[in-house]
Write a protein that holds these residues in place. Sequence first.
Motif, short mmCIF file in Angstrom:
data_model
loop_
_atom_site.label_atom_id
_atom_site.label_comp_id
_atom_site.label_asym_id
_atom_site.label_seq_id
_atom_site.Cartn_x
_atom_site.Cartn_y
_atom_site.Cartn_z
N LEU A 41 -3.21 10.52 -21.01
CA LEU A 41 -4.45 10.87 -20.33
C LEU A 41 -5.11 12.11 -20.90
N LEU A 42 -4.65 12.58 -22.06
CA LEU A 42 -5.19 13.81 -22.62
C LEU A 42 -6.69 13.66 -22.88
N HIS A 43 -7.45 14.57 -22.28
CA HIS A 43 -8.91 14.52 -22.28
C HIS A 43 -9.50 15.61 -23.17
N THR A 44 -8.86 16.80 -23.14
CA THR A 44 -9.35 17.97 -23.87
C THR A 44 -8.20 18.62 -24.62
N LEU A 45 -8.42 18.87 -25.92
CA LEU A 45 -7.44 19.58 -26.74
C LEU A 45 -8.16 20.67 -27.50
N SER A 46 -7.73 21.91 -27.30
CA SER A 46 -8.38 23.04 -27.97
C SER A 46 -7.34 23.84 -28.74
N LEU A 47 -7.55 23.93 -30.06
CA LEU A 47 -6.65 24.64 -30.96
C LEU A 47 -7.41 25.67 -31.78
N SER A 48 -8.43 26.24 -31.20
CA SER A 48 -9.26 27.22 -31.91
C SER A 48 -8.49 28.52 -32.13
N ALA A 49 -8.97 29.28 -33.13
CA ALA A 49 -8.42 30.60 -33.43
C ALA A 49 -6.92 30.54 -33.70
N ASN A 50 -6.53 29.62 -34.59
CA ASN A 50 -5.16 29.53 -35.07
C ASN A 50 -5.19 29.60 -36.60
N ASN A 51 -4.17 29.04 -37.26
CA ASN A 51 -4.08 29.13 -38.72
C ASN A 51 -4.06 27.75 -39.38
#
Length: 405
Positions: free
Chosen positions: A268-278
């Motif tokens: 059911l994953l709707h939103t995935l945010s991986l900003s400001a990583n490497n």
Amino acid sequence: MLRPVSYVPVVTVVALMGFAVLIHGQCSTDDELECYIALINMTSGGFVRLQRIFATTSYPGYTVQRLIVANSASGAFLQRIGQLSKSIIYIQYNEQVFLLPEGNELIYVIITNAPTLRFFIAGRNDQLETLRIENSLLNVIPSTLAQLTQLQLLQINRSPLALLHLDTLAKNPSLLYVELLENRIAKIIPPTDPGAVLSVQQLSLSSNWIVHLDLGVFERAKNLNFLDLRNNRLLTITTKVSLPKLSSLFLDGNRLSSFDLPSLQTPLLHTLSLSANNFTEMLSQWEDKSELRYVSFDTNRIRTFDFATVRPLKKLASISLTDNMIQTVFASPPVVELPLLQGIYLSDQNAFVDIPTNWPKMPELQSLSMSNNNLKAANLTSLRVFPNLQYLFLYDNQITTFQNM
């Protein structure tokens, strides 16, 4: 977001002497939403006076600028104040111990600044729904939390919590919302009881000290739908776990360079945010994430983006790749179709020289942002394939030639 506290009349206690002067023995205020009271002396008729004020006025909130009590501003005082109000906020609490007596009828207790508070002790309580403690010296989650049988929202922020033992949360069957922000949590320990079940639906652990995390610690939280791990120190994250209700996962502001997406069973994953990583490249293998609608990889080090990597995401509505190092955007064959995509964000410190010409099929695209890049020419002919495009952002480039759609 965590659920806000419910609206009920509150008594707010301020430890410092205020400037207010009582008018007609009641409130020193012209504010229709709050009654300000300069001084209440509980050792000399203060409770009777509060009773009279509550009986003759009707405000959503009552603020006591200075409170005098015999022994403590918790304990017996809370038993008496519970006869007048179902909630209390302490703007300043200057004691080492906070005691919530057995049988107290307050619905929520909020302590916003408690610079000396080390212990929270609760007796059996079947009324309290919200507990919030901020800026304290608590270094563990209180062991008597289990006494709060109806607790729904727990917030302990900006305190020296170093360890989160999920056993302490598993003992509260009504606990749905947990927020532990800006603490020092470096380790999370799963429940030791094999039969333990966590009722928590929303868990926020933003701005802690976590470096390595196995998401398997949350395996008993089968109703978890919101997990916020922003601004920790994550270098590695293990994803071999099933979280069947998880819809929003935030991992921004860490040091991740890889993420094992296929191992994370989140249908059911709707939103995935991986900003400001490497990250240096986009993730692929999205086949079992068909419900994803919002994906963010802002502020990484991605150089190339192929829309084919997100081909399985037929419900994708927005993808954001701002502030990367992207020079090339394309869609490799076979034909990529993203039927619900409405927004693409490629602005801020990417490295485009030309507007891409090889786009996927995106019949619902409404917004395309390529601002603050290195565009020298704006040939918009390739954008004619987007019948619903309404917003095109190209500001802060170096465009010298322009060809309209």
